[in-house]
Write a protein that holds these residues in place. Structure first.
Motif, mmCIF file in Angstrom:
data_model
loop_
_atom_site.group_PDB
_atom_site.id
_atom_site.type_symbol
_atom_site.label_atom_id
_atom_site.label_comp_id
_atom_site.label_asym_id
_atom_site.label_seq_id
_atom_site.Cartn_x
_atom_site.Cartn_y
_atom_site.Cartn_z
ATOM 1 N N SER B 638 -23.523 60.102 74.789
ATOM 2 C CA SER B 638 -23.047 58.720 74.638
ATOM 3 C C SER B 638 -24.195 57.760 74.339
ATOM 4 O O SER B 638 -24.004 56.552 74.264
ATOM 5 N N GLU B 657 -21.812 61.119 63.742
ATOM 6 C CA GLU B 657 -20.828 61.009 64.827
ATOM 7 C C GLU B 657 -19.769 62.093 64.656
ATOM 8 O O GLU B 657 -19.430 62.820 65.580
ATOM 9 N N ASN B 671 -21.563 58.554 70.991
ATOM 10 C CA ASN B 671 -21.943 57.223 70.548
ATOM 11 C C ASN B 671 -23.283 57.300 69.833
ATOM 12 O O ASN B 671 -24.306 57.640 70.428
#
Lengths: 119, 723
Positions: B638, B657, B671
């Motif tokens: 993340s 991603e 993320n």
């Protein structure tokens, strides 16, 4: 003597620099420069036993299926020409491919590191 | 342009007290140097050195970084290209490194007797100890640096962005650089090198790939695709496709979207000078010259002819004279009389006379008498009187004559028949032409279509035949002579011949040799003979038909172009030169290449590097961490930071991603953020690190270095958490 423009542009690194303890021309007299340095492969020999070394962090090979693309056009390539070993997408590309010179074929192959090595 | 060189000499070097460290980001592509605590490096340049010869003085000089090409005219660069101190991302050529440092300190404004500032310099992840120690020695011994610290560029970039709240203390930095790409996991704000990954691919490879592809696509312009040009094109046009396969399909199908995404680069093109039509005067002058020359030739021919006629007339004269004389000579004396002249008999003399007379007539251009014409009219009975007389009524002499007459008669008749047949054929042809003409008049377009189709069909047939004959390799017109090369398969005829030869060669010693007992045996040699395979007993009817069709089409179809043998289909990479160059040939089309080149970052095996690509590297890094910890993994994914020059390529974030989501368990938080400035953040992070009061704790002095030795240096690692 250097040309005026050159001196003004200060392109050339001065041979004598006050902040150096040993000047480059003393260290490397003419003709000594090449081939004195260990290459990367030799350098790495010293670190073989290190748990996290330059060699050990090398990435593993991919687990994904290898993508095959046409050497000439970049399209998906379902076919391989048995004569040149080039991958190609369709009949039209095949025509182009057969018109390539052996030199060009070699160049295409060497891009993806598949050219036959002549020893 | 994210990469800009700054090489202006700084003037405020002496303003900085010896306690202020100098910060160097020693990247494989760019070198950046500046003062700790500042936000921008002072001097930035490409990390390359050239050592050309100065033309005027003959001295070898050192030139660092990219320089104004206009200035390079003073140097002879033929024997030295730009060189880098790096092998992959490791410094190994310390002579070159020294020139670079010379230039860098000089431009920073250094003037004292040594560089009296601590130095923080970046290195690659897990830099081999040899390289690290050589660098330390160089800084200590040559420049008199009091203390040195080494850190990793990607780590500094991560820490810098962490400080600015872009990423967390646990995370991963993905750094596609110039020659290599790294992923380093961070745990509790410290990089874990055990978990890092390095794939040997970077911006260098992308540019190189583009350069090679374009110069292969446009062999005629390969010289314009220099490294710098390719780099420029890459920065301007390359992007990463969200999905390579679907993107490339758009281009393959030629959709409108693909058309919009294609970039064109028109090279300067000057149309070849159109030859002005010659003026009236010129034409007249040329015609006059031609006329004059023709006249002269005609005169010469005329003179030659008349002299020849003269000669022959003389000869004829003398012959007639000879004949006249001969008339007066007694029959018995003839041989002795003639022996002087070279003739043996009266007949021979007479035949010579008639020959010369005929030749003379021909030379004078008199109308040729055609004996055939009136021969026909003469009744065959008159001409061949003996033919109808039975043999037994003739003397042997007459039988001989009869045979001769028979022969003459049959040949004449044969000739007549042939002529008649020719006439008939002509008539037939005329009739057919008329028929076709009528059909054409009825429906010209349909007729034309039909002709074209016919032409095409016959052409194909003829070419097929030709191909078969010359071993089937001539599809590309590359090998004009049908010789056997490059593992060609032979044509059927050649194969058969080879088979015969080999059997003949090895058919020895098995039993007794019966070859030649039968007459058919000798046929073998006929089959073996080399020209066997190009036997053309009858003229190729297809070829004749083709010639007829093409001439007919040429008559009636203004757009018709006869197909030239060996003509290639449209091939984009074909070197122009056979046909006149057009503006099209100078237009560089960059379509698939736009995303094909950066794709190698995700699929290094496209350029033959068998390693995981960017997205998979993140997964590999997580797997390499010593303990499996699901929560940590979740935290890592993340907070993924992309930095390094190559992460500037458009579409990188989305693709990363997407790629990482594919390899992580379902439902993981992914993320990815881009660093504030992927190019400069490493230097900025290092600058902030060096400005910290604790910096000197992480640095080591010359004394430390020589006391603690190599093993210590191998394990040396700075604590990034001071930042």
């Amino acid at each position: 003597m250097m040309e005026g423009e050159l001196v003004d542009a200060e392109i050339v690194v001065p041979t004598h620099l006050s902040f150096k303890k040993t000047q480059a021309y003393e260290k490397y007299p003419k003709g000594q420069s090449r081939g004195r340095w260990k290459h990367l492969k030799q350098i790495l020999q010293a670190d073989l036993n290190d748990p996290s070394s330059y060699i050990s962090i090398e990435s593993p090979p991919s687990t994904q299926p290898c993508k095959r693309i046409c050497d000439v056009t970049g399209f998906e390539a379902p076919y391989v020409d048995p004569r040149t070993n080039l991958r190609y997408a369709n009949a039209q590309v095949f025509k182009t491919l057969r018109s390539l010179s052996p030199h060009q074929v070699h160049h295409y192959l060497s891009i993806r590191n598949a050219a036959p090595l002549l020893k | 342009m994210p990469f800009v060189s700054k090489t202006r000499r700084q003037t405020d070097y002496n303003r900085f007290p010896p306690s202020v460290p100098i910060v160097i980001d020693n990247g494989a592509s760019y070198f950046r140097i500046g003062w700790a605590g500042e936000t921008e490096p002072r001097v930035v340049f490409r990390n390359i050195v050239q050592r050309p010869r100065h033309k005027a003085t003959g001295e070898t000089v050192t030139i660092v970084g990219d320089q104004d090409p206009a200035m390079m005219k003073f140097f002879d660069c033929t024997r030295s290209g730009p060189r880098s101190a790096f092998d992959s991302n490791v410094v190994y050529q310390f002579e070159i490194m020294e020139y670079i440092l010379d230039f860098a300190f000089d431009r920073l404004g250094a003037s004292g007797s040594s560089i009296d500032h601590p130095i923080l310099i970046t290195e690659c992840v897990c830099n081999p100890v040899y390289s690290r120690s050589k660098m330390a020695e160089l800084l200590f011994d040559t420049y008199g640096v009091p203390a040195v610290a080494f850190g990793v560029d990607a780590a500094f970039s991560y820490k810098y962005n962490q400080r600015h709240g872009k990423c967390q203390k646990d995370g991963i930095v993905i750094c596609p650089g110039f020659t290599t790409t790294h992923t380093i996991p961070f745990v509790e704000g410290e990089p874990v090198y055990k978990g890092s990954c390095r794939t040997n691919i970077g911006g260098y490879h992308v540019t190189d790939y583009l350069k090679q592809l374009l110069s292969l696509k446009y062999p005629f312009h390969s010289s314009i695709f220099t490294w710098e040009k390719a780099e420029e094109l890459k920065l301007e046009h390359c992007y990463i496709a969200p999905d390579y396969v679907s993107e490339v399909r758009k281009f393959q199908e030629g959709t409108k979207e693909a058309e919009e995404k294609t970039r064109y680069w028109q090279l300067p093109w000057i149309p070849p000078p159109v030859e002005a039509p010659p003026s009236e005067e010129e034409i007249a002058r040329k015609a006059a010259i031609r006329e004059k020359q023709g006249q002269r030739l005609r005169e010469m021919a005329e003179a030659k002819r008349s002299s020849k006629i003269n000669e022959m007339e003389n000869e004829l004269h003398s012959l007639h004279f000879l004949v006249k004389q001969l008339d007066q000579v007694e029959e018995d004396d003839i041989p002795s009389f003639l022996s002087d002249t070279g003739y043996t008999s009266r007949q021979e003399l007479e035949s010579t006379v008639s020959k010369v007379t005929q030749a003379l007539r021909k030379a004078r251009g008199d109308p040729k008498d055609e004996p055939d014409e009136f021969e026909e009219n003469i009744d065959s009975n008159e001409k061949y009187p003996l033919l109808n007389v039975p043999d037994n009524m003739l003397t042997p002499e007459q039988i001989k004559d009869k045979k001769k007459q028979l022969f003459l008669k049959t040949t004449t008749e044969g000739r007549l028949r042939a002529r008649q047949k020719r006439n008939e054929e002509e008539l037939e042809k005329e009739r057919r032409n008329q028929l076709e003409e009528e059909r054409r008049r009825e429906n010209p377009e349909f007729y034309l279509e039909e002709m074209r189709a016919q032409y095409k069909e016959v052409l194909e047939r003829v070419e097929q035949k030709k191909r078969l004959k010359t071993n089937g390799s001539n599809t590309n017109g590359n090998q004009k002579s049908g010789n056997v090369g490059r593992g060609e398969r032979l044509s059927a005829a050649k194969r058969e011949r080879m088979r015969l030869l080999t059997t003949a060669a090895f058919d020895r010693g098995k039993g007794e040799d019966t070859f030649g007992a039968k007459d058919e045996d000798w046929q073998l040699y006929k089959l073996m003979s080399k020209d066997n395979d190009d036997d053309d007993e009858r003229p190729d009817s297809d070829e004749a038909e083709l010639a007829r069709l093409s001439s007919r089409l040429q008559e009636i179809d203004p757009t018709f172009e006869q197909k030239v043998e060996g003509e290639l289909g449209q091939a984009s990479g074909e070197a122009p030169g056979v046909r006149p160059l057009t503006e099209e040939d100078y237009k560089i089309v960059i379509g698939v290449e736009r995303f094909r080149c950066p794709e190698i970052l995700f699929h290094p095996n496209l350029v033959g590097i068998d390693q995981v690509g960017l997205d998979e590297m993140a997964g590999a890094s997580i797997r390499r961490l010593p303990h499996e910890d699901k929560e940590l993994e979740e935290r890592l994914t993340s907070s993924i930071l992309m930095t390094g020059g190559c992460s500037l390529v458009q579409g990188m974030k989305e693709r990363l991603e997407c790629g990482i989501r594919m390899i992580r368990p379902c439902g993981s938080t992914i993320n990815v953020v881009q660093a504030e400035d992927p190019v400069l953040d490493a230097w900025r992070g290092a600058s902030a690190f060096a400005a910290d009061l604790n910096f000197l704790k992480n640095a080591f002095t010359k004394k430390d270095y020589y006391e603690k030795g190599e093993d210590w240096l191998r394990g040396y690692q700075i604590q990034y958490n001071t930042l």
